[in-house]
Design a protein around this motif. Structure first.
Motif, PDB file in Angstrom:
ATOM      1  N   PHE A 169       0.927  -1.814  -0.095  1.00  7.27           N
ATOM      2  CA  PHE A 169       0.057   0.009   0.005  1.00  7.27           C
ATOM      3  C   PHE A 169       0.836   1.557  -0.076  1.00  7.27           C
ATOM      4  O   PHE A 169       0.280   2.233  -0.729  1.00  7.27           O
ATOM      5  N   VAL A 170       1.808   1.306   1.339  1.00  5.91           N
ATOM      6  CA  VAL A 170       2.166   2.656   0.817  1.00  5.91           C
ATOM      7  C   VAL A 170       3.924   2.006   1.530  1.00  5.91           C
ATOM      8  O   VAL A 170       4.509   0.762   2.520  1.00  5.91           O
ATOM      9  N   PRO A 171       4.829   2.831   0.998  1.00  3.46           N
ATOM     10  CA  PRO A 171       6.157   2.357   1.622  1.00  3.46           C
ATOM     11  C   PRO A 171       6.785   2.730   3.445  1.00  3.46           C
ATOM     12  O   PRO A 171       6.006   3.839   4.173  1.00  3.46           O
ATOM     13  N   MET A 172       6.874   1.696   3.394  1.00  4.42           N
ATOM     14  CA  MET A 172       7.475   2.375   4.971  1.00  4.42           C
ATOM     15  C   MET A 172       8.732   0.578   5.343  1.00  4.42           C
ATOM     16  O   MET A 172       8.566  -0.257   4.428  1.00  4.42           O
ATOM     17  N   ALA A 173       9.865   0.716   5.866  1.00  3.56           N
ATOM     18  CA  ALA A 173      10.333  -0.666   6.267  1.00  3.56           C
ATOM     19  C   ALA A 173      10.893  -0.916   7.664  1.00  3.56           C
ATOM     20  O   ALA A 173      10.394   1.038   8.691  1.00  3.56           O
ATOM     21  N   ILE A 174      11.535  -1.181   8.604  1.00  2.89           N
ATOM     22  CA  ILE A 174      11.450  -1.717   9.835  1.00  2.89           C
ATOM     23  C   ILE A 174      12.708  -2.350  10.342  1.00  2.89           C
ATOM     24  O   ILE A 174      13.120  -3.023   9.260  1.00  2.89           O
ATOM     25  N   THR A 175      14.415  -1.698  10.944  1.00  5.09           N
ATOM     26  CA  THR A 175      15.060  -2.530  11.502  1.00  5.09           C
ATOM     27  C   THR A 175      15.258  -3.427  12.393  1.00  5.09           C
ATOM     28  O   THR A 175      14.662  -2.392  13.533  1.00  5.09           O
ATOM     29  N   SER A 176      14.740  -4.329  12.755  1.00  7.49           N
ATOM     30  CA  SER A 176      14.502  -4.993  13.864  1.00  7.49           C
ATOM     31  C   SER A 176      16.028  -5.131  15.153  1.00  7.49           C
ATOM     32  O   SER A 176      17.028  -5.876  14.274  1.00  7.49           O
ATOM     33  N   CYS A 177      15.980  -5.708  16.194  1.00 14.63           N
ATOM     34  CA  CYS A 177      17.315  -5.454  16.478  1.00 14.63           C
ATOM     35  C   CYS A 177      17.591  -6.245  18.340  1.00 14.63           C
ATOM     36  O   CYS A 177      16.128  -6.314  18.593  1.00 14.63           O
ATOM     37  N   THR A 178      18.330  -6.563  18.422  1.00 13.75           N
ATOM     38  CA  THR A 178      18.043  -7.671  20.026  1.00 13.75           C
ATOM     39  C   THR A 178      17.994  -6.433  21.264  1.00 13.75           C
ATOM     40  O   THR A 178      18.909  -4.950  21.403  1.00 13.75           O
ATOM     41  N   GLN A 179      18.311  -6.865  22.549  1.00 13.24           N
ATOM     42  CA  GLN A 179      18.695  -5.867  23.046  1.00 13.24           C
ATOM     43  C   GLN A 179      19.631  -5.325  23.806  1.00 13.24           C
ATOM     44  O   GLN A 179      20.138  -4.033  23.836  1.00 13.24           O
ATOM     45  N   LYS A 180      20.699  -6.298  23.558  1.00 13.86           N
ATOM     46  CA  LYS A 180      21.807  -6.128  23.645  1.00 13.86           C
ATOM     47  C   LYS A 180      22.486  -5.066  22.788  1.00 13.86           C
ATOM     48  O   LYS A 180      23.060  -4.171  23.015  1.00 13.86           O
ATOM     49  N   ILE A 181      22.293  -4.789  21.476  1.00 17.70           N
ATOM     50  CA  ILE A 181      22.697  -3.909  20.410  1.00 17.70           C
ATOM     51  C   ILE A 181      22.221  -2.983  20.627  1.00 17.70           C
ATOM     52  O   ILE A 181      22.788  -1.687  20.638  1.00 17.70           O
ATOM     53  N   TYR A 182      20.628  -2.644  21.618  1.00 16.14           N
ATOM     54  CA  TYR A 182      20.392  -1.145  21.674  1.00 16.14           C
ATOM     55  C   TYR A 182      20.947  -0.331  22.736  1.00 16.14           C
ATOM     56  O   TYR A 182      21.084   0.463  22.807  1.00 16.14           O
ATOM     57  N   ASP A 183      21.006  -1.203  23.888  1.00 18.15           N
ATOM     58  CA  ASP A 183      21.705  -0.860  25.062  1.00 18.15           C
ATOM     59  C   ASP A 183      23.635  -0.336  24.568  1.00 18.15           C
ATOM     60  O   ASP A 183      23.790   0.742  25.087  1.00 18.15           O
ATOM     61  N   ALA A 184      23.893  -0.945  23.289  1.00 16.08           N
ATOM     62  CA  ALA A 184      24.987  -0.013  23.619  1.00 16.08           C
ATOM     63  C   ALA A 184      25.456   0.684  22.849  1.00 16.08           C
ATOM     64  O   ALA A 184      26.425   1.710  23.062  1.00 16.08           O
ATOM     65  N   PHE A 185      24.164   1.308  22.279  1.00 12.40           N
ATOM     66  CA  PHE A 185      23.469   3.070  22.383  1.00 12.40           C
ATOM     67  C   PHE A 185      23.363   3.853  23.595  1.00 12.40           C
ATOM     68  O   PHE A 185      23.286   5.200  23.121  1.00 12.40           O
ATOM     69  N   LEU A 186      22.795   3.193  24.246  1.00 14.23           N
ATOM     70  CA  LEU A 186      22.324   4.138  25.310  1.00 14.23           C
ATOM     71  C   LEU A 186      23.521   4.929  26.064  1.00 14.23           C
ATOM     72  O   LEU A 186      24.408   3.988  27.133  1.00 14.23           O
ATOM     73  N   ASP A 187      23.851   5.877  26.429  1.00 14.47           N
ATOM     74  CA  ASP A 187      25.576   6.661  27.104  1.00 14.47           C
ATOM     75  C   ASP A 187      25.056   8.117  27.694  1.00 14.47           C
ATOM     76  O   ASP A 187      23.674   8.849  26.977  1.00 14.47           O
ATOM     77  N   ASP A 188      26.078   8.540  28.333  1.00 11.83           N
ATOM     78  CA  ASP A 188      25.593  10.001  28.521  1.00 11.83           C
ATOM     79  C   ASP A 188      25.916  10.855  27.820  1.00 11.83           C
ATOM     80  O   ASP A 188      25.458  11.656  27.569  1.00 11.83           O
ATOM     81  N   SER A 189      26.664  10.734  26.754  1.00 16.16           N
ATOM     82  CA  SER A 189      27.507  10.928  25.818  1.00 16.16           C
ATOM     83  C   SER A 189      26.571  11.251  24.020  1.00 16.16           C
ATOM     84  O   SER A 189      25.385   9.173  23.995  1.00 16.16           O
ATOM     85  N   VAL A 190      26.024  12.389  23.739  1.00 13.00           N
ATOM     86  CA  VAL A 190      24.572  12.276  23.112  1.00 13.00           C
ATOM     87  C   VAL A 190      25.356  11.590  21.585  1.00 13.00           C
ATOM     88  O   VAL A 190      25.009  11.509  20.574  1.00 13.00           O
ATOM     89  N   GLY A 191      26.669  12.070  21.479  1.00 13.98           N
ATOM     90  CA  GLY A 191      27.852  10.797  20.389  1.00 13.98           C
ATOM     91  C   GLY A 191      27.048   9.458  20.522  1.00 13.98           C
ATOM     92  O   GLY A 191      27.483   9.282  18.732  1.00 13.98           O
ATOM     93  N   LYS A 192      27.038   9.008  20.641  1.00 11.46           N
ATOM     94  CA  LYS A 192      26.660   7.598  21.002  1.00 11.46           C
ATOM     95  C   LYS A 192      25.115   6.881  20.350  1.00 11.46           C
ATOM     96  O   LYS A 192      25.647   6.019  20.714  1.00 11.46           O
ATOM     97  N   ALA A 193      24.738   8.164  20.070  1.00 11.91           N
ATOM     98  CA  ALA A 193      22.952   7.884  19.523  1.00 11.91           C
ATOM     99  C   ALA A 193      23.022   7.424  18.712  1.00 11.91           C
ATOM    100  O   ALA A 193      23.974   8.100  17.724  1.00 11.91           O
ATOM    101  N   PHE A 194      21.702   6.988  18.164  1.00 11.63           N
ATOM    102  CA  PHE A 194      21.776   6.305  16.829  1.00 11.63           C
ATOM    103  C   PHE A 194      21.151   8.055  16.007  1.00 11.63           C
ATOM    104  O   PHE A 194      20.107   7.743  16.103  1.00 11.63           O
ATOM    105  N   PHE A 195      22.127   8.185  15.251  1.00 10.36           N
ATOM    106  CA  PHE A 195      22.140   9.156  14.290  1.00 10.36           C
ATOM    107  C   PHE A 195      21.362   9.757  13.440  1.00 10.36           C
ATOM    108  O   PHE A 195      22.122   9.441  11.932  1.00 10.36           O
ATOM    109  N   HIS A 196      20.234   9.183  12.973  1.00  9.21           N
ATOM    110  CA  HIS A 196      19.857   8.406  11.897  1.00  9.21           C
ATOM    111  C   HIS A 196      18.378   8.312  11.831  1.00  9.21           C
ATOM    112  O   HIS A 196      17.548   8.203  12.854  1.00  9.21           O
TER     113      HIS A 196
END
Length: 422
Positions: A272-299
């Motif tokens: 019907f319409v364009p869309m996509a998802i990328t799923s991941c494990t908690q382990k992948i997600y947790d590697a981006f959690l940090d007090d530093s903004v630079g470790k966020a996923f900027f996409h």
């Protein structure tokens, strides 16, 4: 007034087309179920579900009703800092279907970007943990999309030629089978030993653009185990294979070692319409959690988690889970098997293969992927009211689940007539 074809030629640049050789395009004005209608009223059976998207049939009334309802409530909203119920409902529904290790859903626009995101997640995962790994492993002749990261991982030179000097570092291995598995295992192990490998991206069980090349889950499982043992992030590109086509909801359901990241699109929104998802494990997600903004996923994508697209996806999942669609999938699988028995020994067939509702046969003729003979075969099918897109000398079928048996038989008949004409 000029025809639609004439107006098209004046203003539109089509994908995968050399317009000097093939300037004409066919205007389609209507679609319903498994049928396409051109401007002259001729019908064509959509034998590939419009690139594996419209799996529940074109203009499915259940999906239309859900989309119309959503359009009247919330059409579009920025997904950075906001959320909405359709995205939450869809994420929960997807996580119920996906392998149990998948815990987070990241939204984007299409299959290429879903894979691009998966590659970037893997690279930044290691970076955020203080380890720079820059090599990606991929299968020979795989296809993952047209954006640069996805294109780098793809091995089909017809798509990549002018851009190869700009690619990220990718090492390729053959797709495994019982005869070469020890060789592939040795090569994979050696690459991991010699390079700082971030990720392994692969199309599980079926390589779509590679003429529907199929390989066994048991062999893939051995490669995934090696990657897991060496902290190599695994990315399953299920853009084509997802949502029932391989006989299970996802091809990854047939593999014991589950991927760290999964990319989905195409049938996700039922065409019907364009869309996509990328799923991941908690382990992948947790590697981006940090007090530093630079470790966020900027996409980010402007239309990430568009509410209308989410509504279409939720409606599609409801249909996929229904007894009616599950029965139709089994009917198509059995029909392909019966057709295979009839034509597998034809003198113009060199091989056949099937995974779920995906069926392919190779013709005993030499031809270029986009050469003259390929277009002649395409026209042969269209003249008989059947839309199939040959991949070189490979003819494949991946119809909507709602196709009528009579329509499926018409596809088989057209293929049989082609074989007898060669």
């Amino acid at each position: 007034m000029n025809s639609l074809s004439e107006r098209d030629q004046k203003s539109i640049w089509h994908p995968l087309t050399q317009h000097k050789l093939h300037p004409e395009t066919l205007p389609i004005v209507k679609a319903k179920g498994a049928l396409l209608y051109d401007e002259n009223g001729k019908t064509y059976i959509d034998g590939i579900a419009s690139w594996y998207t419209a799996m529940y049939g074109h203009c499915n009334e259940h999906i239309i009703a859900k989309v119309q309802q959503q359009m009247q409530q919330l059409d579009q909203i920025v997904f950075a800092g906001f959320t909405h119920r359709p995205a939450i409902d869809l994420s929960e529904a997807l996580l119920e279907l996906l392998p149990d290790n998948q815990q987070k859903i990241f939204f984007s626009d299409n299959g290429s970007t879903a894979n691009e995101i998966g590659i970037k997640m893997a690279l930044q995962y290691h970076f955020n943990r203080g380890e720079k790994r820059g090599t990606i492993i991929a299968f020979e002749n795989g296809f993952h999309g047209d954006t640069f990261g996805a294109m780098s991982a793809s091995g089909l030179s017809v798509y990549n030629g002018p851009f190869e000097d700009f690619f990220i570092d990718v090492k390729r291995i053959p797709t495994p089978n019982p005869k070469n598995i020890e060789e592939v295992v040795h090569l994979l192990t050696q690459i991991i030993k010699d390079h700082k490998v971030a990720a392994f991206i692969y199309e599980p069980l079926v390589q779509g653009a590679n003429a529907m090349h199929m390989y066994p889950a048991c062999c893939l499982n051995r490669l995934l185990k090696i990657c897991a043992d060496h902290e190599v992030i695994t990315i399953a590109d299920e853009v084509m294979t997802g949502f029932g086509k391989t006989g299970t909801t996802f091809a990854s359901d047939q593999v014991t070692i589950k991927p760290d990241i999964i990319s989905l699109s195409k049938a996700l929104t039922a065409g019907f319409v364009p869309m996509a998802i990328t799923s991941c494990t908690q382990k992948i997600y947790d590697a981006f959690l940090d007090d530093s903004v630079g470790k966020a996923f900027f996409h980010a994508h402007t239309y990430s988690a568009n509410p209308i697209a989410c509504a279409a996806s939720l409606a599609g999942i409801e249909l996929l889970n229904s007894e009616v669609i599950q029965e139709k999938i089994q009917t198509i699988i059995a029909s392909h098997q019966a057709f295979n028995e009839r034509i597998k020994n034809h003198p113009k067939v060199t091989s056949t293969r099937q995974t779920g509702i995906i069926f392919a046969l190779d013709l005993a003729i030499e031809m270029d992927r986009y050469g003259k003979k390929r277009y002649e075969i395409f026209d042969f099918f269209m003249q008989r009211g059947v839309f199939l897109r040959p991949l070189g000398n490979t003819i494949y079928i991946s119809t909507p689940y709602v196709i009528e048996i009579s329509e499926l038989k018409q596809i088989y008949q057209a293929i049989s007539e082609l074989l007898d004409s060669l």
